[in-house]
Scaffold this motif. Structure first.
Motif, PDB file in Angstrom:
ATOM      1  N   MET A 191       0.855  -1.194   0.000  1.00  0.00           N
ATOM      2  CA  MET A 191       0.000   0.000   0.000  1.00  0.00           C
ATOM      3  C   MET A 191       0.890   1.243   0.000  1.00  0.00           C
ATOM      4  O   MET A 191       1.850   1.330   0.763  1.00  0.00           O
ATOM      5  N   PRO A 192       0.612   2.230  -0.892  1.00  0.00           N
ATOM      6  CA  PRO A 192       1.432   3.443  -0.961  1.00  0.00           C
ATOM      7  C   PRO A 192       1.456   4.169   0.375  1.00  0.00           C
ATOM      8  O   PRO A 192       0.459   4.172   1.123  1.00  0.00           O
ATOM      9  N   PRO A 193       2.591   4.833   0.711  1.00  0.00           N
ATOM     10  CA  PRO A 193       2.694   5.541   1.988  1.00  0.00           C
ATOM     11  C   PRO A 193       1.617   6.600   2.166  1.00  0.00           C
ATOM     12  O   PRO A 193       1.111   6.794   3.270  1.00  0.00           O
ATOM     13  N   ASP A 194       1.270   7.312   1.078  1.00  0.00           N
ATOM     14  CA  ASP A 194       0.261   8.362   1.212  1.00  0.00           C
ATOM     15  C   ASP A 194      -1.084   7.773   1.634  1.00  0.00           C
ATOM     16  O   ASP A 194      -1.800   8.337   2.466  1.00  0.00           O
ATOM     17  N   THR A 195      -1.441   6.629   1.017  1.00  0.00           N
ATOM     18  CA  THR A 195      -2.713   5.982   1.368  1.00  0.00           C
ATOM     19  C   THR A 195      -2.711   5.538   2.828  1.00  0.00           C
ATOM     20  O   THR A 195      -3.702   5.713   3.547  1.00  0.00           O
ATOM     21  N   THR A 196      -1.584   4.959   3.293  1.00  0.00           N
ATOM     22  CA  THR A 196      -1.483   4.528   4.688  1.00  0.00           C
ATOM     23  C   THR A 196      -1.617   5.710   5.629  1.00  0.00           C
ATOM     24  O   THR A 196      -2.318   5.635   6.646  1.00  0.00           O
ATOM     25  N   ALA A 197      -0.955   6.818   5.324  1.00  0.00           N
ATOM     26  CA  ALA A 197      -1.042   8.005   6.175  1.00  0.00           C
ATOM     27  C   ALA A 197      -2.468   8.551   6.223  1.00  0.00           C
ATOM     28  O   ALA A 197      -2.949   8.964   7.287  1.00  0.00           O
ATOM     29  N   GLN A 198      -3.148   8.516   5.078  1.00  0.00           N
ATOM     30  CA  GLN A 198      -4.534   8.993   5.049  1.00  0.00           C
ATOM     31  C   GLN A 198      -5.435   8.107   5.898  1.00  0.00           C
ATOM     32  O   GLN A 198      -6.322   8.601   6.616  1.00  0.00           O
ATOM     33  N   GLN A 199      -5.223   6.789   5.821  1.00  0.00           N
ATOM     34  CA  GLN A 199      -6.038   5.874   6.618  1.00  0.00           C
ATOM     35  C   GLN A 199      -5.793   6.078   8.113  1.00  0.00           C
ATOM     36  O   GLN A 199      -6.735   6.059   8.912  1.00  0.00           O
ATOM     37  N   GLN A 250      -4.797   8.844   9.521  1.00  0.00           N
ATOM     38  CA  GLN A 250      -5.388  10.117   9.897  1.00  0.00           C
ATOM     39  C   GLN A 250      -6.908   9.991  10.053  1.00  0.00           C
ATOM     40  O   GLN A 250      -7.494  10.524  10.999  1.00  0.00           O
ATOM     41  N   ALA A 251      -7.536   9.238   9.127  1.00  0.00           N
ATOM     42  CA  ALA A 251      -8.985   9.052   9.214  1.00  0.00           C
ATOM     43  C   ALA A 251      -9.361   8.265  10.466  1.00  0.00           C
ATOM     44  O   ALA A 251     -10.351   8.578  11.146  1.00  0.00           O
ATOM     45  N   LEU A 252      -8.570   7.241  10.793  1.00  0.00           N
ATOM     46  CA  LEU A 252      -8.837   6.457  11.997  1.00  0.00           C
ATOM     47  C   LEU A 252      -8.671   7.319  13.244  1.00  0.00           C
ATOM     48  O   LEU A 252      -9.491   7.258  14.169  1.00  0.00           O
ATOM     49  N   THR A 253      -7.630   8.146  13.266  1.00  0.00           N
ATOM     50  CA  THR A 253      -7.404   9.023  14.415  1.00  0.00           C
ATOM     51  C   THR A 253      -8.575   9.979  14.612  1.00  0.00           C
ATOM     52  O   THR A 253      -9.071  10.155  15.739  1.00  0.00           O
ATOM     53  N   GLU A 254      -9.028  10.591  13.525  1.00  0.00           N
ATOM     54  CA  GLU A 254     -10.150  11.532  13.624  1.00  0.00           C
ATOM     55  C   GLU A 254     -11.420  10.831  14.104  1.00  0.00           C
ATOM     56  O   GLU A 254     -12.181  11.376  14.914  1.00  0.00           O
ATOM     57  N   ARG A 255     -11.628   9.585  13.635  1.00  0.00           N
ATOM     58  CA  ARG A 255     -12.821   8.849  14.056  1.00  0.00           C
ATOM     59  C   ARG A 255     -12.752   8.492  15.535  1.00  0.00           C
ATOM     60  O   ARG A 255     -13.757   8.585  16.260  1.00  0.00           O
ATOM     61  N   ASN A 277       6.595   6.946  16.855  1.00  0.00           N
ATOM     62  CA  ASN A 277       6.449   5.501  16.661  1.00  0.00           C
ATOM     63  C   ASN A 277       4.980   5.080  16.533  1.00  0.00           C
ATOM     64  O   ASN A 277       4.636   4.259  15.689  1.00  0.00           O
ATOM     65  N   GLU A 278       4.133   5.618  17.403  1.00  0.00           N
ATOM     66  CA  GLU A 278       2.728   5.210  17.463  1.00  0.00           C
ATOM     67  C   GLU A 278       1.834   6.451  17.510  1.00  0.00           C
ATOM     68  O   GLU A 278       1.300   6.824  18.572  1.00  0.00           O
ATOM     69  N   PRO A 279       1.634   7.128  16.393  1.00  0.00           N
ATOM     70  CA  PRO A 279       0.877   8.392  16.414  1.00  0.00           C
ATOM     71  C   PRO A 279      -0.593   8.219  16.819  1.00  0.00           C
ATOM     72  O   PRO A 279      -1.151   9.072  17.505  1.00  0.00           O
ATOM     73  N   ILE A 280      -1.235   7.128  16.409  1.00  0.00           N
ATOM     74  CA  ILE A 280      -2.649   6.926  16.753  1.00  0.00           C
ATOM     75  C   ILE A 280      -2.797   6.717  18.258  1.00  0.00           C
ATOM     76  O   ILE A 280      -3.685   7.298  18.906  1.00  0.00           O
ATOM     77  N   LEU A 281      -1.940   5.900  18.826  1.00  0.00           N
ATOM     78  CA  LEU A 281      -1.982   5.631  20.260  1.00  0.00           C
ATOM     79  C   LEU A 281      -1.786   6.912  21.055  1.00  0.00           C
ATOM     80  O   LEU A 281      -2.524   7.187  22.014  1.00  0.00           O
ATOM     81  N   PHE A 282      -0.797   7.713  20.669  1.00  0.00           N
ATOM     82  CA  PHE A 282      -0.522   8.942  21.412  1.00  0.00           C
ATOM     83  C   PHE A 282      -1.672   9.935  21.283  1.00  0.00           C
ATOM     84  O   PHE A 282      -2.028  10.609  22.253  1.00  0.00           O
ATOM     85  N   ALA A 283      -2.263  10.011  20.095  1.00  0.00           N
ATOM     86  CA  ALA A 283      -3.412  10.912  19.927  1.00  0.00           C
ATOM     87  C   ALA A 283      -4.568  10.471  20.813  1.00  0.00           C
ATOM     88  O   ALA A 283      -5.253  11.306  21.436  1.00  0.00           O
ATOM     89  N   PHE A 284      -4.789   9.162  20.894  1.00  0.00           N
ATOM     90  CA  PHE A 284      -5.862   8.624  21.727  1.00  0.00           C
ATOM     91  C   PHE A 284      -5.595   8.914  23.203  1.00  0.00           C
ATOM     92  O   PHE A 284      -6.494   9.353  23.947  1.00  0.00           O
ATOM     93  N   VAL A 285      -4.361   8.682  23.647  1.00  0.00           N
ATOM     94  CA  VAL A 285      -4.012   8.915  25.054  1.00  0.00           C
ATOM     95  C   VAL A 285      -4.085  10.403  25.382  1.00  0.00           C
ATOM     96  O   VAL A 285      -4.551  10.793  26.457  1.00  0.00           O
TER      97      VAL A 285
END
Length: 746
Positions: A1-9, A11-16, A131-139
């Motif tokens: 999967m392209p890096p841009d697509t992974t970053a977008q996913q 970001q979308a998961l974090t916002e959700r 390392n773990e941007p989603i985890l840190f955003a959640f915390v």
């Protein structure tokens, strides 16, 4: 999967995830009286180490006073007979320098606890936001809702727990420099909603700056007291060794040990005072943190989460037993969190009922820092909170690659637990672990069906690979097989009763031997332990002898039962050698070869049965001796009893290793072909190594009995396959079969 697509996913998961927080929660306010109580308790607890420093100063001054003011002890009287000068001089030297030596040893052991440090913590993985941007955003969002400081770093380990603490201890005390520690099994076993509640509980401890710091002080002092009271090191061992040396000089070290013991009693008293003053306030802190838990995920969810944590904890016990079994073959599951979660899903209804019962019957003790789960659940229910976060998907979505993280944290955990000898080639993929676990379960179930009970495990019985049954015609083998099955089917109650009676007698013999050893060593023993009104060594010995005579009678009856067991298996294996039967089995050749390997193991363990019994019946006594010595008892009678028992266990262990060193281990091993002795025993410790011998005997018994069940289960599976081919269904095992007859085969 392209890096841009992974970053977008991502970001979308974090916002959700962040949008799923439905509003905010009110702060859990601590009353001024509670904070005042914390301040008073923290101040008093900080003064307790100062009290201890006062004892140290008093001891130092006493040594100084003796050196300065008692120097005249060394002077000799003017009129002394020449023959007595030497004796008097020795006595005066001992009177002057003895207290100095004892005092310096005492002072050394009193000062040593001031520099005691916690045991080295286990190894773990550490992450920052990159390392773990989603985890840190959640915390960070949780911290915002709970009003707690944002952690600088997040650690991940294999505990079924989460915790928040100051990153650099007291160096971070005045700031907001926190670390959040998360157990990977929590992430693997909880939903996002449950996980958010657990984290809210931990972060809730830090939502009040003043209370957080005061409770940190209390926790540090309490932890220090616990370490210095109970922790021992090589200095303590050396002092014990010096006091046991021959000669009058050891008397000084014996007196020094007495004073060191008194010092630890003083520390113990201060520790109890500190605990008694702080426990009530610390329990209130847990109640306040639970309110954050309920307000984030809801009262109902927080209750179910707490029960889920208990299920994971219970599952971890089974998981670690499985890990110990695997390491005997130098294999280890590569994903410990996944294994724990799988074991939690496999918990039986009885195990889940046991968890519920444990929670409902839990009590809060005076010196407990945490309230009982029953009270916590009651208070959570009374909050009746709906919660503001309700996402039910797995908590593992917070991590970029949770499976890879679990593999890495598991390997790190193994290296910290076992040592650098653990290498990545020792790790088993999850698919292999699942298959191995499934095969073990099937083997255990087959053993239970085929032998009608698993109680036979502690008593290997004879299966004769050269039995006359193997020379009988197939038709006669089949008839014998059917008669044996019928005899076992109608006698299941009797079989379980006899093995149950054997188990009871073994416990009586073990208790009697333990009581006899302790009584001879001068210890008091509860008479009810051996069923007497008054305990003394002779009566304990007589109880053991009487139980041994009864055991012989049970063994004689079991020989008839085990003869039927053997006939059933021997007839099935004889049919396996019949070409007509073998032709109907896809893997008859492999089954024949495997059965030969397994019979070698049963024969080896049967020959060593008396050694296994001796080791098992004496093990509780050895543990009691070891426990008494570890608690500081060094009486001559205790040492003598321990040495005799230690020699007995060590000799039996060495003989058992010799008896099994030529028996091939029948399963795959990472080290290549090994013997049963290498698998189960390894190196026999020296005869004077109490701790090493006790550990070696326990490991040997665990390994050999587990191997025996596995081997007998494999033989049972082979036997059932043969029985199925000749049209016989697996034997129906009933729980309450009537005792109509004792098994017997003509």
């Amino acid at each position: 999967m392209p890096p841009d697509t992974t970053a977008q996913q991502r970001q979308a998961l974090t916002e959700r995830l962040l949008a799923a927080f439905d509003g905010s929660i009110p702060r859990v306010w601590k009353s001024p009286f509670y904070l005042l109580g914390l301040l008073i308790v923290a101040t008093v607890i900080l003064l307790l180490p100062l009290v201890y420093l006062g004892f140290i100063a008093l001891t130092g001054y006493g040594i100084y006073y003796h050196i300065i003011h008692n120097i005249d002890v060394l002077s000799l009287p003017s009129a002394v007979h020449r023959r007595t000068v030497f004796v008097i001089m020795l006595l005066r030297l001992a009177a002057y320098f003895g207290p100095i030596l004892i005092g310096m040893i005492l002072l050394l052991f009193m000062v040593k606890p001031l520099f005691a440090r916690p045991a080295r913590s286990e190894r773990r993985l550490s992450f920052v936001r990159e390392n773990e941007p989603i985890l840190f955003a959640f915390v960070e969002k949780l911290c915002e809702v709970v009003r707690a400081p944002v952690p600088r770093r997040i650690d991940v380990d294999c505990d079924i727990n989460a915790a928040a603490f100051f990153r650099r201890g007291f160096l971070s005390f005045l700031g907001r420099d926190l670390v959040l520690r998360i157990g990977a099994p929590l992430v693997a076993g909880l939903s996002l909603r449950e996980f958010a509640g657990v984290l809210a509980h931990e972060l809730g401890h830090f939502s009040q700056g003043t209370g957080m710091r005061l409770t940190y002080i209390i926790g540090c002092v309490n932890g220090w007291f616990a370490r210095v009271v109970y922790q021992r090191d090589t200095w303590d061992d050396r002092l014990i060794a010096l006091s046991q040396e021959q000669g009058w000089f050891s008397l000084f070290f014996l007196v020094a040990r007495l004073f060191v013991w008194l010092t630890r009693r003083i520390l113990w008293l201060l520790m109890i005072v500190a605990y008694a003053m702080s426990c009530s306030l610390l329990r209130q802190m847990e109640y306040d943190a639970d309110r954050y838990w309920a307000r984030i995920c809801g009262s109902e969810c927080s209750e179910s989460s707490l029960k889920r944590l208990h299920a994971l904890a219970k599952a971890s016990q089974t998981a670690f037993a499985f890990i110990a079994h695997c390491w005997q073959e130098h294999r280890l599951p590569e994903d410990l969190p996944a294994l724990i979660v799988a074991e939690a899903e496999r918990l039986s209804p009885e195990a889940r009922q046991e968890i519920e019962k444990g929670i409902s019957e839990s009590r809060t003790y005076m010196l407990a820092t945490h309230p009982s789960d029953r009270i916590r659940i009651q208070r959570t229910r009374s909050e009746n909170e709906p919660g503001i976060f309700h996402l039910a998907e797995p908590a593992s979505v917070l991590f970029v690659d949770f499976d890879a993280l679990c593999r890495e944290v598991t390997f790190t955990f193994y290296q910290g637990l076992i040592g650098p000898e653990v290498r990545r080639e020792h790790l088993l993929p999850r698919s292999d672990v699942d298959q191995k676990r499934r095969l073990l379960d099937e083997t255990l179930e087959a053993a239970r069906r085929f032998w009608t009970t698993l109680d036979f495990v502690t008593r290997p019985f004879r299966i004769d690979r050269f039995s006359p049954v193997f020379d009988l015609p197939p038709r006669e083998c089949l008839e014998r097989l059917k008669r044996a099955r019928c005899a076992l089917e109608r006698s299941q109650h009797t079989i379980r009763k006899e093995y149950g009676r054997l188990r009871e007698l073994d416990q009586t013999i073990s208790n009697a031997r333990q009581a006899e050893c302790l009584l001879k060593a001068g210890f008091r023993v509860d008479p009810e332990m051996i069923g007497l009104k008054k305990a003394d060594p002779l009566q304990a010995h007589e109880v053991g002898r009487r139980a041994e005579r009864d055991r012989q009678g049970v063994e004689e009856r079991l020989l008839k039962i085990e003869a039927v067991f053997a006939v059933r298996l021997e007839a099935a294996l004889a049919l396996l050698k019949c070409d007509r039967v073998a032709a109907r089995l896809e893997n008859a050749g492999a089954l024949r070869a495997k059965s030969e390997q397994l019979l070698d193991v049963t024969a080896g363990l049967y020959r060593a049965e008396y050694l296994l019994t001796s080791l098992r019946l004496n093990q509780n006594s050895l543990r009691a001796m070891e426990d008494a010595i570890s608690r500081g008892y060094e009486e001559d009678a205790l040492i003598a009893q321990t040495l005799r028992l230690l020699e007995t266990q060590n000799r039996a262990l060495a003989e058992l290793r010799e008896a099994t060193k030529e028996v091939p281990y029948p399963y795959e091993h990472a080290g290549g072909p090994v013997s049963v002795a290498q698998y189960a025993i390894g190196i026999v410790p020296s005869v004077n190594d109490l701790t090493g011998t006790g550990a070696a005997v326990s490991a040997c018994l665990d390994n050999l009995f587990a191997l025996y069940v596995r081997v007998m289960g494999e033989l049972a599976r082979i036997g059932e396959q043969v029985e199925a081919v000749v049209g016989l269904q697996p034997l129906a095992v009933t729980k309450d079969a009537p005792a109509t007859d004792r098994p017997g085969v003509q």
